[in-house]
Design an enzyme around this catalytic site. Structure first.
Site, PDB file in Angstrom:
ATOM      1  N   GLU A 103       0.798  -1.231   0.000  1.00 45.87           N
ATOM      2  CA  GLU A 103       0.000   0.000   0.000  1.00 45.87           C
ATOM      3  C   GLU A 103       0.828   1.277   0.000  1.00 45.87           C
ATOM      4  OE1 GLU A 103      -1.016  -2.695   1.353  1.00 45.87           O
ATOM      5  OE2 GLU A 103      -3.138  -2.898   0.851  1.00 45.87           O
ATOM      6  N   HIS A 172     -10.102  -5.298  10.902  1.00 51.79           N
ATOM      7  CA  HIS A 172     -10.740  -5.144   9.593  1.00 51.79           C
ATOM      8  C   HIS A 172     -12.050  -4.385   9.674  1.00 51.79           C
ATOM      9  CE1 HIS A 172      -7.837  -8.302   8.740  1.00 51.79           C
ATOM     10  NE2 HIS A 172      -8.050  -8.123   7.456  1.00 51.79           N
TER      11      HIS A 172
END
Lengths: 380, 394
Positions: A103, A172
């Site tokens: 990322e 998450h």
């Protein structure tokens, strides 16, 4: 509700057609058939949020060759959540790029491409993973136009699912609306319906500034009616404008993303008890539509803010303060906040249920604001 | 200046170590500023996964003079910034580049304005090399409205997009993925140009560098990573920060070249070579062995982690401007007096720019709210006391 109506008229039509085929119809039936057909064709079209996002991506990539999509699994996998389905086939590997699981690196590359003048759409599989890239989002993207006094603009969109899903646990499930929403230089959008998804994503892609586009995994599969206007390829929703989903006069409920659906359900229940709630779909966290929110509270005199994310320093905190600052004399009750629990997201289903707002939480808070229920706080 | 250059070169070769082994100039009839002069680099190139370029660099009298003038100007500019900082006209951070001028000057000689450069915070000279003016530099450093970022950026945030200079970044290492992104866009746009991403030995260990290099190699991006190894990441020597300080090898699958960064012609040669490579074969790393005379920034004396002997040693043995001076004098391109004139001119240019920059006003208070967005929709933005001071975002 519209979907049910459509089903009903479809069944009637089918019966009619079969009766005509069997020669049971008389001449008088024919005009009825055509009327039925006509009403079917003008009945509202439905679209899932997933298809809405997909169509928006497809249209904007067709319209502007500078727009490209990059992220994990956006290409060959057709998208981790199938949002980018078919795009690789249509636009090719130069414009739909599968990235490695890095990322920080690929977000920086996206921002650099935007510096040069391309219009990247960077997909994060979820915004939890975007934390690895947050330096580029804030320091490389959000601040560049300001630091360079307008020389380096950053026409980039960062999009992906945000907030809680179902049973995915603490790492998450975080909602990042408040973090990004506090940052000058970013625009932060939060679609709820399919029309929101289409209109806001198209606006985001066309916007010359960095936009954080917070989707919701659990909304991807939900269907919403979409107007003919919203299906047009030029359709865009304004950035920074909230939508009054349901008008009311007794209490204002603000919400965004999935919580809009919950707020609407709460409003339905409250109506049965004679409380008319006005539900505002924020659509935009930054800029925040303070005008619409304050106008609503000045009408209803009561406020309940709803969000999924952590309560401290959240979206509700900003909205409540904004209303206290600008519409203090209009308040007839203390402002109320409903938010996610102040804990990392647990896994067990019962604990998870306690960690996220439920419809009954919104109802309770609205009643409190209306002095209809004495609050019984449970202290551990 | 009607001398026979060929004759001079022959005598020079035998006596001058700089020219030992160099080719003699091609016979020609008149002294010409653009006649090629062949010079051998001071040191050989060391390479990783690639053939090194030739040590013989082609230059001209005009180019050597330009190098001298440009590098001297950069040197004066940085020294002047030192004084301005000490007199508190420059605030905050100020990271000076003196000693490293050859990297910037050599690179500019090998590339065009279609190529892009991005760097970290030691950006004053790179900005100048990309066509920025002294006035823009000093105004920005002093936070005035005529600064290149209208006073909104400061020392670490110089940009000149129209000339391919993309800053100016304060977060160590962030510029590397950004630079690979510029290269991506150049390839996407079929620009046939390359991005040079500058970073230091301190940034060389950043994870995002390797993430970006991986993608650049996978996607065959026209990206050259240029490590300006001045051997100290702030106060930490390279051997204390990197298990492997052979930065030109750290790309592993990506080729690398180690270059004497104090030799402007070696830099030019390496950069030219790298550009050609990157356009066809994707990323590679250039490690420039260079040195900064100042500390990390103006708040660092630069002597707690290195000896004054080391600093003066480099200044005596390897100063990049001195090397060009020797070449210029050797080839009779200019006399010592003429060089003195160039130096005086440069000093005057710097002094004039500073005087002008001091006249430049600070930005208007309303500029607090400008450029937050390209398109602000007329939304309200707040000052410290929103009931007292707010603005509309244009």
């Amino acid at each position: 509700m519209l979907g049910a109506l459509r089903k009903k008229s479809a069944i009637n039509l089918l019966n009619l057609i079969s009766s005509v085929r069997h020669g049971l119809g008389s001449e008088g039936v024919v005009p009825l058939v055509s009327t039925q057909l006509k009403s079917l064709s003008t009945a509202a079209k439905e679209m899932t949020v997933r298809d809405a996002l997909n169509s928006a991506l497809e249209e904007e990539m067709s319209a502007d060759p500078k727009v490209f999509l990059m992220g994990e699994e956006v290409g060959e996998y057709q998208g981790a959540y199938k949002i980018s389905k078919g795009l690789l086939q249509k636009f090719g590997p130069d414009r739909v790029l599968d990235t490695p699981i890095t990322e920080a690196g690929f977000t920086g590359i996206g921002v650099g491409a935007a510096y040069y003048g391309l219009k990247p759409i960077v997909e994060f599989m979820t915004f939890n993973f975007a934390m690895q890239a947050i330096d580029h989002i804030i320091n490389s993207a959000a601040k560049s136009n300001y630091m360079s006094a307008g020389q380096i603009s950053v026409p980039i969109v960062f999009r992906g699912p945000n907030g809680a899903a179902a049973g995915v646990g603490a790492q998450h499930s975080q909602c990042y609306a408040a973090w990004y929403g506090s940052c000058p230089g970013l625009k932060v959008l939060v679609p709820y319906s399919s029309e929101d998804a289409r209109g806001l994503l198209k606006a985001a892609i066309r916007d010359p500034d960095p936009v954080i586009f917070l989707e919701n995994e659990l909304l991807y599969g939900e269907s919403f009616p979409v107007s003919a206007e919203s299906l047009d390829s030029s359709f865009c929703l304004p950035i920074g404008k909230a939508k009054v989903e349901k008008e009311g006069k007794d209490v204002t409920i603000t919400a965004f993303s999935k919580m809009v659906g919950y707020a609407l359900q709460a409003a339905q229940e409250l109506a049965k008890e004679g409380i008319s709630a006005e539900v505002i779909n924020l659509r935009s966290i930054r800029p925040l539509d303070r005008a619409t929110i304050n106008a609503s509270v000045r009408k209803t005199n009561r406020l309940v803010t709803v969000e999924e994310g952590f309560p401290q320093h959240g979206i509700g905190a900003e909205i409540c303060t904004s209303v206290i600052e600008e519409s203090f004399e209009y308040l007839d009750a203390p402002v109320e906040r409903i938010a996610g629990a102040d804990v990392p997201m647990p896994y067990a289903a019962n604990l998870e249920r306690l960690a996220v707002p439920q419809v009954e939480d919104i109802i309770r808070a609205a009643k409190r604001a209306c002095y209809r229920e004495v609050s019984m706080s449970a202290t551990a | 200046m009607a001398r026979n250059p060929v004759k001079l070169l022959r005598t020079a070769v035998s006596s001058n170590p700089l020219l030992r082994g160099s080719l003699s100039a091609r016979p020609f009839s008149s002294t010409d500023n653009s006649t090629p002069i062949e010079v051998e680099t001071t040191l050989p190139f060391t390479s990783h996964q690639i053939e090194p370029p030739s040590r013989i660099v082609s230059t001209t009298a005009a180019e050597l003079l330009k190098f001298y003038r440009d590098m001297f100007l950069m040197r004066r500019m940085e020294i002047a910034a030192d004084s301005l900082y000490k007199s508190k006209l420059i605030r905050g951070f100020c990271h000076l580049y003196d000693g490293q001028e050859a990297v910037c000057a050599g690179m500019e000689a090998a590339i065009t304005r279609s190529d892009c450069i991005i760097t970290g915070y030691r950006d004053h000279c790179l900005f100048l090399g990309r066509g920025g003016t002294l006035m823009e530099v000093f105004s920005e450093l002093m936070g005035r409205k005529d600064g290149c970022s209208k006073g909104k950026g400061g020392s670490m945030h110089f940009y000149k997009k129209e000339n391919g200079f993309y800053g100016g970044h304060g977060i160590v290492g962030a510029q590397v993925p950004l630079g690979c992104g510029l290269a991506f866009a150049q390839k996407y746009d079929k620009a046939e140009a390359v991005t040079f991403t500058m970073y230091g030995d301190g940034a060389a260990n950043q994870g995002q560098l390797f993430e970006a290099l991986n993608i650049a190699a996978l996607w065959n991006l026209p990206s050259v990573l240029v490590c300006e190894n001045n051997h100290y990441g702030m106060g930490t020597a390279e051997w204390r920060a990197a298990k492997s300080p052979a930065y030109y090898k750290r790309g592993d699958y990506a080729p690398g070249l180690k270059v004497d960064g104090m030799d402007v012609l070696a830099v030019k040669q390496a950069v030219s070579y790298a550009k050609e490579h990157a356009l066809k074969n994707g990323p590679l790393i250039l490690e420039m062995d260079t040195y900064r005379y100042h500390g990390h920034s103006m708040s660092d004396p630069g002597s707690t982690y290195r000896t004054r002997d080391e600093i003066s040693g480099v200044r005596q043995e390897r100063d990049p401007i001195e090397r060009v001076r020797k070449l210029v004098l050797l080839h009779n391109i200019a006399s010592a007096a003429e060089l003195k004139d160039i130096e005086k001119e440069a000093k005057k240019e710097v002094d004039d720019a500073i005087a002008l920059a001091k006249e430049s006003p600070m930005p208007d208070s309303s500029e607090l709210f400008s450029h937050v967005y390209v398109k602000g929709f007329g939304v309200e933005a707040y000052g410290a006391d929103r009931k007292d001071f707010k603005g509309l975002l244009p």
